[in-house]
Scaffold this active site. Sequence first.
Site, PDB file in Angstrom:
ATOM      1  N   LYS A  93       0.859  -1.189   0.000  1.00  0.00           N
ATOM      2  CA  LYS A  93       0.000   0.000   0.000  1.00  0.00           C
ATOM      3  C   LYS A  93       0.896   1.241   0.000  1.00  0.00           C
ATOM      4  CE  LYS A  93      -3.936   1.917   2.617  1.00  0.00           C
ATOM      5  NZ  LYS A  93      -4.830   1.705   3.772  1.00  0.00           N
ATOM      6  N   SER A 102      -9.760   1.626   2.599  1.00  0.00           N
ATOM      7  CA  SER A 102      -8.895   2.457   1.790  1.00  0.00           C
ATOM      8  C   SER A 102      -7.811   1.669   1.050  1.00  0.00           C
ATOM      9  CB  SER A 102      -8.217   3.501   2.684  1.00  0.00           C
ATOM     10  OG  SER A 102      -7.395   2.869   3.644  1.00  0.00           O
ATOM     11  N   SER A 139     -10.002  -0.829   6.802  1.00  0.00           N
ATOM     12  CA  SER A 139      -9.394  -0.691   5.474  1.00  0.00           C
ATOM     13  C   SER A 139      -8.633  -1.899   4.941  1.00  0.00           C
ATOM     14  CB  SER A 139      -8.466   0.511   5.437  1.00  0.00           C
ATOM     15  OG  SER A 139      -9.231   1.668   5.283  1.00  0.00           O
TER      16      SER A 139
END
Length: 473
Positions: free
Chosen positions: A79, A154, A178
Amino acid sequence: MSINLETLTITKAHKGLKAGDFSVKELVDEYLLVIKEKNTELNVYLNLHTDIDQQVERAQQMFVDGTATELTGIPCALKANLMRKGQVANASSKILENYTATYTATVVKRLEDQGVVFLGATNMDEFAMGSSTENSAFGPTKNPHDTERVPGGSSGGSAAAVSAHMALFSLGTDTGGSIRQPAALCGNVGFKTTYGGVSRYGAIAMGSSLDQIGPFAKSAQDTRIIWDVIKGQDKHDMTTLDTARWDKDVTKQVYSLAIPNDFLHGVQPDVLAKFETAVSKLEDAGHTVTRVSIPALQYGLPVYYVVMPAEVSSNLARYDGIRYGSKVPGSNLLEEYISTKSQGFGAESKRRIMLGTYVLSAGYADKFYTQALALKEKMKQELEELYKTHDFVLTPTTPTPAFKFGEKSADPLQMYLEDIFTVSANIVGIPAISMPMGTVESSGSRLPVGLQFMGRYGDDSAVLDIAEKFEQL
Ligand code: GLN
């Protein structure tokens, strides 16, 4: 040579590498090929790491030297809020667009030591705020199961990377769901540990009392392999728990599961039906399931949307164009702050910074922030009481499957409801996992949905155990 990426797991890939069926380079090249084919459309990766060749070489050498482990040569996506020295980590924000990491996150370092090959940085909601990746400054990621739909967020890019075979596993962060929510919407396993289970050193902070780094993988077994390497105490993060915390054997043959029945009314009927099927399977396998009422869960969202923005407003204060972030010049200091932040941050970040400074401001802090902390204590107590007689709380991970672009982005409150089942685990710091529980049909697409197990504080190993048992059913 062609490797079947559809059915590949870390365990299988390791067997293949060890037996010499394929080399690290051949494995990595297969993934790079898929990335080349699909990334323009899906927007999973923001950038690829610049040293893939060297990483591949090093991993292959570990097989030659006999130092290879199960993770050596396994391709991983990161990420974009996780730092790896020399690589761009921009948290999908314009303000950090060209930020290159000056050090490596502890989790990344631990995986590097095993010879994991990092392919690149994945798209996300800006600074991890959102449930759809629509808040990325670099355009949304598309769900590999239906490109008209969001992958969740997210960590949407990291979830989509695993589902679209653009990495064999990936890392994300989970502040309020997330990891688990996008894992559910993309159809893979997503795990958030007990708070302090995994070091946050080298993760770009969102809400420090809530954030945890964790894996996305194709199976519960793969998840455990990754977790075993990344978990445990780190001298760079004082909130990490020492590894002995997990040495005790907490696994059982038969578990006791609690379902917060009064809390499921907002769940879409076909998702609820999948949930009930999963519950029956667990019951048939001998686990006990009790329908209970857990009033504390009702406080989850209100507490989260006070505590989280408060921490966000403080964590994001450093992006002022002077300490961090690209500067947009102005004629004096105040103007420079204003232009830098107005142009550098997206709408959701601004909304949460304002909300956070408001709930912390003199005169309002007692009304909002202090109240939220009191409710957090209440939630902790109520759940502790429940965990005296039950091993897990069981819910769907999300009330709906993946939704269409634009469907919720116009109404922040609608979007926040996505997190109704996930935020509580972050608030009280307990471990939780999302497991695939089949698919539901929506306008011609088959969309994955997830089942969430929330465990007792520190019982991460048991969470992975029930996940493995469920997977076998
Ligand atoms: N969707 C939640 C939010 O918007 C959770 C985000 C997260 O876990 N990073 O805050």
